[in-house]
Design an enzyme around this catalytic site. Structure first.
Site, PDB file in Angstrom:
ATOM      1  N   GLU A 120      44.827  21.063  39.206  1.00  0.00           N
ATOM      2  CA  GLU A 120      43.708  21.626  40.168  1.00  0.00           C
ATOM      3  C   GLU A 120      42.240  22.219  39.993  1.00  0.00           C
ATOM      4  OE1 GLU A 120      47.217  23.664  43.212  1.00  0.00           O
ATOM      5  OE2 GLU A 120      46.937  24.775  41.572  1.00  0.00           O
ATOM      6  N   CYS A 133      35.062  25.437  40.146  1.00  0.00           N
ATOM      7  CA  CYS A 133      36.172  25.671  39.003  1.00  0.00           C
ATOM      8  C   CYS A 133      36.528  25.272  38.720  1.00  0.00           C
ATOM      9  CB  CYS A 133      36.684  26.556  39.574  1.00  0.00           C
ATOM     10  SG  CYS A 133      37.958  27.652  38.189  1.00  0.00           S
ATOM     11  N   CYS A 140      49.031  24.812  30.185  1.00  0.00           N
ATOM     12  CA  CYS A 140      48.134  26.023  29.379  1.00  0.00           C
ATOM     13  C   CYS A 140      49.336  26.608  28.173  1.00  0.00           C
ATOM     14  CB  CYS A 140      48.000  27.693  29.942  1.00  0.00           C
ATOM     15  SG  CYS A 140      46.450  28.291  28.836  1.00  0.00           S
ATOM     16  N   CYS A 144      49.378  33.900  29.107  1.00  0.00           N
ATOM     17  CA  CYS A 144      48.772  35.665  29.753  1.00  0.00           C
ATOM     18  C   CYS A 144      50.280  36.295  30.358  1.00  0.00           C
ATOM     19  CB  CYS A 144      47.944  35.780  29.876  1.00  0.00           C
ATOM     20  SG  CYS A 144      46.650  34.944  28.739  1.00  0.00           S
ATOM     21  N   CYS A 147      48.329  35.204  34.972  1.00  0.00           N
ATOM     22  CA  CYS A 147      48.196  34.349  35.292  1.00  0.00           C
ATOM     23  C   CYS A 147      49.635  33.124  35.569  1.00  0.00           C
ATOM     24  CB  CYS A 147      47.437  34.281  33.189  1.00  0.00           C
ATOM     25  SG  CYS A 147      46.713  31.982  34.463  1.00  0.00           S
ATOM     26  N   GLU A 215      42.982  26.670  29.180  1.00  0.00           N
ATOM     27  CA  GLU A 215      41.962  26.908  27.635  1.00  0.00           C
ATOM     28  C   GLU A 215      40.766  26.320  27.024  1.00  0.00           C
ATOM     29  OE1 GLU A 215      41.353  30.714  26.553  1.00  0.00           O
ATOM     30  OE2 GLU A 215      39.628  28.736  25.608  1.00  0.00           O
ATOM     31  N   SER A 268      37.805  36.618  28.995  1.00  0.00           N
ATOM     32  CA  SER A 268      38.581  37.548  29.532  1.00  0.00           C
ATOM     33  C   SER A 268      39.560  38.599  28.762  1.00  0.00           C
ATOM     34  CB  SER A 268      39.850  36.780  29.844  1.00  0.00           C
ATOM     35  OG  SER A 268      39.583  35.663  30.584  1.00  0.00           O
ATOM     36  N   CYS A 388      41.268  32.773  40.436  1.00  0.00           N
ATOM     37  CA  CYS A 388      41.558  33.437  39.944  1.00  0.00           C
ATOM     38  C   CYS A 388      43.386  33.775  39.160  1.00  0.00           C
ATOM     39  CB  CYS A 388      40.949  34.556  39.286  1.00  0.00           C
ATOM     40  SG  CYS A 388      38.986  34.163  39.784  1.00  0.00           S
TER      41      CYS A 388
HETATM   42  N1  SAH Z   1      41.345  30.254  29.825  1.00  0.00           N
HETATM   43  C1  SAH Z   1      40.240  30.274  30.060  1.00  0.00           C
HETATM   44  C2  SAH Z   1      40.223  30.214  31.686  1.00  0.00           C
HETATM   45  C3  SAH Z   1      40.483  30.554  33.105  1.00  0.00           C
HETATM   46  S1  SAH Z   1      39.544  31.868  33.343  1.00  0.00           S
HETATM   47  C4  SAH Z   1      40.275  32.020  29.951  1.00  0.00           C
HETATM   48  O1  SAH Z   1      41.472  33.036  30.128  1.00  0.00           O
HETATM   49  O2  SAH Z   1      39.664  33.084  30.213  1.00  0.00           O
HETATM   50  C5  SAH Z   1      40.504  32.038  35.045  1.00  0.00           C
HETATM   51  C6  SAH Z   1      40.101  33.965  34.660  1.00  0.00           C
HETATM   52  O3  SAH Z   1      41.230  34.851  35.449  1.00  0.00           O
HETATM   53  C7  SAH Z   1      40.728  34.494  33.342  1.00  0.00           C
HETATM   54  O4  SAH Z   1      39.667  35.582  32.940  1.00  0.00           O
HETATM   55  C8  SAH Z   1      42.240  34.342  33.708  1.00  0.00           C
HETATM   56  O5  SAH Z   1      42.651  35.907  33.259  1.00  0.00           O
HETATM   57  C9  SAH Z   1      42.239  35.469  35.079  1.00  0.00           C
HETATM   58  N2  SAH Z   1      42.724  35.960  35.383  1.00  0.00           N
HETATM   59  C10 SAH Z   1      44.490  35.172  35.330  1.00  0.00           C
HETATM   60  N3  SAH Z   1      45.697  35.245  36.300  1.00  0.00           N
HETATM   61  C11 SAH Z   1      45.281  36.204  36.856  1.00  0.00           C
HETATM   62  C12 SAH Z   1      45.284  36.624  38.723  1.00  0.00           C
HETATM   63  N4  SAH Z   1      46.994  36.599  38.574  1.00  0.00           N
HETATM   64  N5  SAH Z   1      44.485  37.469  39.151  1.00  0.00           N
HETATM   65  C13 SAH Z   1      43.058  37.826  38.451  1.00  0.00           C
HETATM   66  N6  SAH Z   1      42.465  37.028  37.505  1.00  0.00           N
HETATM   67  C14 SAH Z   1      43.540  36.719  36.753  1.00  0.00           C
HETATM   68 FE1  SF4 Z   2      45.887  30.301  29.908  1.00  0.00          FE
HETATM   69 FE2  SF4 Z   2      43.827  31.699  30.499  1.00  0.00          FE
HETATM   70 FE3  SF4 Z   2      45.737  31.459  31.870  1.00  0.00          FE
HETATM   71 FE4  SF4 Z   2      45.727  32.856  29.650  1.00  0.00          FE
HETATM   72  S1  SF4 Z   2      44.836  32.931  31.363  1.00  0.00           S
HETATM   73  S2  SF4 Z   2      46.970  31.680  30.102  1.00  0.00           S
HETATM   74  S3  SF4 Z   2      44.995  31.391  28.946  1.00  0.00           S
HETATM   75  S4  SF4 Z   2      44.638  29.836  31.901  1.00  0.00           S
END
Ligand code: SAH
Ligand code: SF4
Length: 408
Positions: A120, A133, A140, A144, A147, A215, A268, A388
């Protein structure tokens, strides 16, 4: 209102012949070297590579036939051996707030017999900018806990060409290439102006964030290659100050990101104590806060004009107390930083709740009074799961046996 379009339900171009080599994503010198495959000698290959670069990245062509400064025989030879195709658009959804999400499909260039993969990509229009984006991986490896992408196992890394393919396809769809047509379908496409009111950059896509699926620093080489091409001034020409790479904290690749790619960095963070961060962002067990913040302090190019963005998701009752806010300020002392507070975006099956607006405001206030900008990120495209952390696709990793069977 959400409109779901099945724009190109049937593939827009039939699957390319396996023998054709993709040119999108090759660096300039690799592109020139590859042209030896059609018998061009060094000098001509270099010249043709420059012409191709302009057609591919400035004009957005996908068809060698339209490259008017290249002779007919060479065009035919190029068409015979190489491809410039982009992802197929499986679907396009438009949120009630104008955000647009695509599901893009890629075939594996090295193994065309394997099933295609899907990722996506999201376009977020605002009055003064348009942000794309972009995804770096299908799924991944990290998990986390808040996420959605983290619930999809890694299928594979995207190639540099596939990362750029998302930018090229989005630019095509938004009418951003010369002679292109802006879509007229309810989605917003701003025409940003320069900061001094001049025409400035009037492209629909002014900013790119590596904040989609995956990531980026676990696919470092391909991400680096794609971003260097995206910021090449004779091509897509996106300023490095308008490209942000977000990482969950792959510490050994943070310094090279600044030195070799030179884009803006986002971290993050999400928690200010190792015990909590170990749960929310499990990579913390490998590289804890101390190591992560040390890598930030020494990020090449860091200055007050080029701050690091720390992303902090607001989870009710988990990481959103006044004490957390004060500890955040203490941890970031001496790092030129901006703190981006992200209201938690729910997804099917998620186990967290978003902090209340009053709590977020109070948290932001503490951070702000300590001298840090602390904008609260407005959730965009939640109704189409485009915000996000909500991205995910159906692609699954095949077992070795399944792969072998297909290849056979
Ligand atoms: N993998 C990388 C790039 C993804 S960026 C990273 O983790 O930084 C996407 C951003 O959205 C990251 O800061 C992630 O932690 C945040 N994110 C993930 N799940 C989310 C959610 N459910 N609500 C708000 N932010 C979230
Ligand atoms: Fe992967 Fe980023 Fe989601 Fe963590 S927040 S699971 S590193 S996409």
């Amino acid at each position: 209102m959400t409109i779901a379009l099945d724009l190109y339900a049937t593939p827009r171009a039939s699957a390319p012949a396996p023998a054709k080599k993709p040119l999108i994503g090759l660096g300039r010198s690799a592109l020139a070297e590859t042209l030896a495959d059609i018998g061009l000698d060094g000098r001509e290959a270099k010249m043709r590579a420059g012409q191709l670069w302009n057609w591919m990245y400035v004009n957005g062509l996908t068809d060698f036939e339209r490259m008017s400064n290249i002779g007919k025989a060479t065009r035919a030879a190029l068409n015979d051996k190489f491809r410039l195709d982009r992802p197929e658009i499986v679907s396009e959804q438009i949120s009630s707030d104008g955000t647009r999400k695509w599901l893009f499909r890629f075939r594996d260039p090295a193994n065309p017999l394997l099933p295609p993969v899907e990722v996506e990509t999201v376009y977020i229009p605002e009055s003064d900018r348009g942000t794309l984006c972009v995804s770096s991986q299908v799924g991944c490896t990290l998990t986390c806990s808040f996420c959605h992408t983290g619930t999809q196992k890694l299928v594979r890394n995207l190639t540099a060409g596939e990362i750029l393919g998302q930018v090229l396809m989005a630019r095509e769809r938004l009418g951003d290439f010369p002679g292109g047509q802006r879509p007229d379908d309810g989605g917003l496409v701003p025409a940003p102006r320069g900061s001094n009111g001049s025409e400035g950059d009037s492209r629909a896509i002014t900013n790119v964030v590596m904040m989609g699926m995956g990531e980026p620093l676990y696919n470092y080489d391909n991400v680096k290659q794609a971003l260097l091409i995206a910021s090449d001034e004779a091509g897509l020409s996106l300023s490095k100050r308008r490209i942000t790479l977000s990482t969950s904290g792959v510490v050994p690749f943070i310094e090279p990101t600044g030195r070799e790619i030179g884009v803006m960095l986002a971290i993050s963070l999400h928690a200010v104590r190792d015990d909590l961060r170990d749960v929310l962002v499990p990579i913390n067990k490998k590289w804890p806060l101390k190591d992560l913040l040390e890598a930030c302090r020494t990020y090449p190019g860091l200055s007050n004009a080029r701050r690091i963005t720390f992303e902090y998701v607001m989870l009710r009752g988990i990481n959103d107390s006044d004490a957390d806010a004060r500890e955040l300020v203490r941890l970031l002392a001496n790092i030129p930083a901006k703190i981006n507070l992200i209201p938690f975006n729910p997804w099917p099956g998620s186990n967290y709740e978003c902090s209340s607006s009053a709590r977020i405001e109070q948290f932001a206030d503490i951070v702000n009074k300590a001298g840090y900008a602390s904008p609260v990120r407005t959730p965009r495209g939640r109704d189409i799961l485009a915000a996000c952390g909500q991205l995910k696709s159906e692609s699954e990793r095949l077992s070795k046996r399944e792969r072998d069977a297909l290849m056979a």
